[in-house]
Design a protein around this motif. Structure first.
Motif, mmCIF file in Angstrom:
data_model
loop_
_atom_site.group_PDB
_atom_site.id
_atom_site.type_symbol
_atom_site.label_atom_id
_atom_site.label_comp_id
_atom_site.label_asym_id
_atom_site.label_seq_id
_atom_site.Cartn_x
_atom_site.Cartn_y
_atom_site.Cartn_z
ATOM 1 N N ALA A 29 -40.035 -6.712 -39.503
ATOM 2 C CA ALA A 29 -40.724 -6.626 -40.797
ATOM 3 C C ALA A 29 -42.145 -6.099 -40.592
ATOM 4 O O ALA A 29 -42.698 -6.162 -39.490
ATOM 5 N N PRO A 30 -42.786 -5.589 -41.650
ATOM 6 C CA PRO A 30 -44.165 -5.098 -41.529
ATOM 7 C C PRO A 30 -45.110 -6.198 -41.050
ATOM 8 O O PRO A 30 -44.865 -7.390 -41.246
ATOM 9 N N ALA A 31 -46.209 -5.787 -40.427
ATOM 10 C CA ALA A 31 -47.169 -6.742 -39.876
ATOM 11 C C ALA A 31 -47.705 -7.678 -40.942
ATOM 12 O O ALA A 31 -47.951 -8.862 -40.679
ATOM 13 N N SER A 32 -47.891 -7.192 -42.167
ATOM 14 C CA SER A 32 -48.417 -8.038 -43.243
ATOM 15 C C SER A 32 -47.476 -9.192 -43.547
ATOM 16 O O SER A 32 -47.915 -10.325 -43.799
ATOM 17 N N ALA A 33 -46.165 -8.925 -43.494
ATOM 18 C CA ALA A 33 -45.179 -9.983 -43.740
ATOM 19 C C ALA A 33 -45.136 -10.965 -42.571
ATOM 20 O O ALA A 33 -45.048 -12.181 -42.773
ATOM 21 N N ARG A 34 -45.208 -10.454 -41.352
ATOM 22 C CA ARG A 34 -45.188 -11.342 -40.183
ATOM 23 C C ARG A 34 -46.396 -12.273 -40.183
ATOM 24 O O ARG A 34 -46.289 -13.444 -39.816
ATOM 25 N N ASP A 35 -47.547 -11.761 -40.606
ATOM 26 C CA ASP A 35 -48.754 -12.587 -40.653
ATOM 27 C C ASP A 35 -48.669 -13.658 -41.740
ATOM 28 O O ASP A 35 -49.179 -14.770 -41.568
ATOM 29 N N ALA A 36 -48.040 -13.328 -42.850
ATOM 30 C CA ALA A 36 -47.986 -14.246 -43.992
ATOM 31 C C ALA A 36 -46.917 -15.316 -43.831
ATOM 32 O O ALA A 36 -47.018 -16.396 -44.429
ATOM 33 N N ALA A 37 -45.895 -15.043 -43.030
ATOM 34 C CA ALA A 37 -44.733 -15.937 -42.937
ATOM 35 C C ALA A 37 -45.020 -17.145 -42.056
ATOM 36 O O ALA A 37 -45.957 -17.165 -41.266
ATOM 37 N N TYR A 79 -37.659 -12.610 -47.193
ATOM 38 C CA TYR A 79 -37.900 -13.821 -46.417
ATOM 39 C C TYR A 79 -36.560 -14.489 -46.110
ATOM 40 O O TYR A 79 -35.539 -14.194 -46.738
ATOM 41 N N HIS A 80 -36.584 -15.423 -45.154
ATOM 42 C CA HIS A 80 -35.342 -16.015 -44.663
ATOM 43 C C HIS A 80 -35.520 -17.491 -44.365
ATOM 44 O O HIS A 80 -36.631 -17.973 -44.134
ATOM 45 N N ASN A 139 -41.184 -20.011 -45.059
ATOM 46 C CA ASN A 139 -40.044 -19.187 -44.678
ATOM 47 C C ASN A 139 -40.423 -18.259 -43.525
ATOM 48 O O ASN A 139 -41.593 -18.136 -43.168
ATOM 49 N N TRP A 140 -39.442 -17.602 -42.954
ATOM 50 C CA TRP A 140 -39.675 -16.715 -41.815
ATOM 51 C C TRP A 140 -39.169 -15.316 -42.108
ATOM 52 O O TRP A 140 -38.421 -15.102 -43.058
ATOM 53 N N VAL A 141 -39.610 -14.374 -41.303
ATOM 54 C CA VAL A 141 -39.223 -12.972 -41.484
ATOM 55 C C VAL A 141 -38.720 -12.420 -40.158
ATOM 56 O O VAL A 141 -38.948 -12.995 -39.094
ATOM 57 N N PHE A 142 -38.052 -11.287 -40.231
ATOM 58 C CA PHE A 142 -37.584 -10.619 -39.028
ATOM 59 C C PHE A 142 -38.769 -10.019 -38.267
ATOM 60 O O PHE A 142 -39.770 -9.611 -38.858
ATOM 61 N N GLY A 143 -38.636 -9.902 -36.946
ATOM 62 C CA GLY A 143 -39.668 -9.280 -36.142
ATOM 63 C C GLY A 143 -39.842 -7.808 -36.446
ATOM 64 O O GLY A 143 -40.858 -7.208 -36.079
ATOM 65 N N GLY A 157 -43.023 -18.100 -39.713
ATOM 66 C CA GLY A 157 -42.513 -17.797 -38.389
ATOM 67 C C GLY A 157 -41.909 -16.412 -38.371
ATOM 68 O O GLY A 157 -41.699 -15.791 -39.427
ATOM 69 N N VAL A 158 -41.635 -15.917 -37.173
ATOM 70 C CA VAL A 158 -41.049 -14.590 -36.984
ATOM 71 C C VAL A 158 -39.787 -14.735 -36.141
ATOM 72 O O VAL A 158 -39.781 -15.437 -35.126
#
Length: 598
Positions: free
Chosen positions: A421-429, A562-563, A415-419, A431-432
């Motif tokens: 979102a916290p850096a930890s979420a962007r790294d785990a997803a 997530y999205h 899944n992807w996250v918004f840009g 895509g951004v």
């Protein structure tokens, strides 16, 4: 967006390894590029997945000779030839495999550079060819731009969309936050350009375009005002000021739009002179808004910028004898259909591997006579869960591409996250941020049932953990010859906000004068960058219709949200005859995210 160069190597203008069956042999490639197993012909193609991707090869040609360069492109891309410093090119922004062609005259040149280019979203290239058309003057049947030349501008184009940006450059005096950060699709603070003093950043559009506006997301845009001007140029040498003495609002953390004097240009320069707090110029992201190609001979399959600029069918390149997965790359989707063959009591899910192994179903999901991908869904049928009110035949985005070691849900590589979102979420997803583009025609809507539900269908979505940041509706009422298009935004745990785009969502709406009829092709683009959601509807011969939604207070930029995109038909009627149905045929479907490469 990076140029993808092929330079032909033989006197007979024969491109070596034109279909990449020998991988990169005879091509010099630069990442991010890769050999793909999704091909137009044979078993391989070249995939461009981000800015900077390119490949090169060289061809000897005969002087004063006309040539036609062609290649098949799946997704977005630019095809062209550099001849004695001049550029002849054509582009596309969406669609399953389509043939692009560009013609040129070699003039005094003994060799040429033919190229393709990343065009703002992932694309695959296959089956290059260079055909000798004989001697004579150039036929002019292509778009062209030559450094320093103003020929072939896009001044007569209509509509607005985000133009593709090839590259961003400055004078090298930034603080390590380089200019490329402004075109990477991320609104994260660390993804910015910063330079102190009176400094500029130059954006290269890759070809002549009609520039109508510039959207800028400023670093700390809600805390201080930035001072700037905007200039454009045909040749990166002589500049025209199109927006003078600019000042940002100082109260907006998202994009601000600046209407500039319409000009034909290839280069756009933003010159900063500090801000209300200090001498720094800092920009998170830039979009250039405009339209048109660089000449009257541009391909009818091309469209400008990041949104699908025309709604013409890819049908000439779609094979009606093949299942949908052979015409479309469905590797990062699974399909829900309203049957229950597994006896679960809920709708069947066709996972990635099965879907891409030629799955089709004559009742719900199949290839149309023109090669399009048909989604059909009756009112009566099994639903995806007990909490769902309506049936669907719908694709669900799966960035894991069949890797079942990755879970379906959660902030993970599926899944992807918004840009924002916290850096930890962007790294785990996986895509951004994200862009979903589609070209389709709605063929049928329900005509029975409650007046509040009749005629409604959802054709595109963004889904979050439990909520829906975006639902894109088409609705045609009985008695009306045309349908309306509208969207809903649902904040996390909140109530929907509705936006009419074409016509009205009202259950008693009159026939929309500018509506979309059944079987009429149109394109949509759903784009998320940080807090900003943008939906664009495009039709041939008509101006784009755009709706922007500020999601700063929508609650989706937390570490657990997530999205994923959804596309197809989600029937929004459960009160009519069980056999009544909705149906849409898709001719192009493309999804992309920063940091995601299939």
């Amino acid at each position: 967006m990076a140029l993808l160069s092929a330079v032909v190597l033989s006197a007979t203008a024969s491109i070596e390894n034109p279909s990449f069956e020998s991988d990169w042999e005879n091509w010099a490639d630069t990442d991010p590029s890769a050999i793909s197993g999704v091909a137009y012909a044979g078993s391989k193609s070249a995939k461009l997945s981000g800015s900077g991707a390119k490949m090169e090869q060289q061809v000897a040609v005969s002087s004063s000779t006309n040539y036609r360069l062609s290649a098949y492109v799946d997704g977005a891309g630019i095809l062209g030839a550099i001849v004695a410093g001049g550029t002849h090119q054509v582009q596309t922004n969406s669609g399953a495999w389509k043939k692009l062609e560009v013609e040129f005259n070699s003039g005094n040149a003994q060799s040429v550079t033919v190229f393709g280019a990343y065009n703002g979203a992932e694309g695959r290239f296959d089956s290059f060819a260079l055909e000798n058309l004989g001697g004579g003057s150039s036929s002019g049947g292509s778009s062209s731009s030559s450094s320093g030349s103003s020929s072939g501008g896009g001044g007569s184009c209509t509509g607005n969309s985000n133009l593709a940006i090839v590259s961003a450059n400055d004078d090298g005096s930034n603080d390590g936050h380089g200019p490329g950060n402004t075109i990477d699709g991320s609104l994260a603070d660390e993804s910015r350009w910063s330079s102190s003093g009176v400094k500029w950043i130059t954006l290269d559009l890759g070809a002549l375009r009609t520039v109508k506006g510039v959207n800028i997301a400023w670093y700390k845009g809600d805390q201080r005002s930035s001072f700037f001007s905007i200039d454009t140029s045909l040749n990166n040498s002589n500049w025209t000021t199109v927006f003078a003495s600019g000042q940002s609002s100082g109260n907006n953390a998202d994009f601000e739009s600046y209407d500039v004097t319409d000009t034909t240009a290839r280069y756009v320069r933003i010159t900063g002179s500090g801000n209300s707090a200090n001498a720094w110029n800092s920009i998170l992201e830039v979009d250039v808004v405009g339209c048109g190609g660089s000449g009257s001979g541009s391909s009818s399959s091309s469209s400008s910028g990041g949104s699908s600029g025309n709604s013409s069918s890819s049908g000439g390149d779609l094979n009606p004898s093949l299942p949908p997965s052979s015409n479309f790359d469905l590797g990062d989707w699974y399909l829900s259909v309203p049957s229950d063959n597994d006896g679960s009591g809920t709708a069947d899910s066709i996972k990635e591997d099965e879907l891409n192994s030629g799955y089709q179903n004559s009742s719900y999901f199949y290839t149309a006579p023109d090669g399009g991908m048909v989604f059909r869904c009756p009112i009566a049928g099994y639903k995806t869960s007990t909490n769902t009110s309506y049936t669907r035949t719908e694709l669900r985005e799966m960035l894991r591409r069949g890797d079942t070691s990755i879970g379906t849900q959660g902030v993970n590589k599926n899944n992807w996250v918004f840009g924002s979102a916290p850096a930890s979420a962007r790294d785990a997803a996986g895509g951004v941020d994200g862009v979903l583009r589609a070209t389709l025609a709605v063929n049928h809507v329900t005509t029975t049932g409650d007046s509040s539900q009749v005629g409604r269908v959802i054709v595109g979505q963004i889904h979050a953990n439990d909520d829906e940041p975006l639902r894109l509706y088409y609705r045609k009422l009985p008695g009306n010859s045309k349908g309306s298009v509208y969207v809903a935004h649902e904040p996390k745990g909140g109530s929907d906000t509705w936006y009419d785009m074409i016509g009205s969502r009202s259950s008693s709406a009159s026939n929309p004068a500018d509506g979309i009829a059944l079987n009429e092709k149109f394109s949509y683009e759903i784009k998320v960058v940080g807090h900003t959601l943008t939906v664009t509807i495009s039709r041939a011969g008509k101006a784009d219709v755009t709706q922007m939604v500020n999601m700063s207070n929508s609650g989706y930029d937390t570490s657990d949200q997530y999205h994923y995109f959804k596309a197809g038909v989600y029937n929004q009627n459960n009160t009519g005859s069980g056999s009544d149905y909705v149906q849409a045929t898709f001719y192009a479907l493309e999804n992309s995210h920063t940091g995601y490469a299939d």
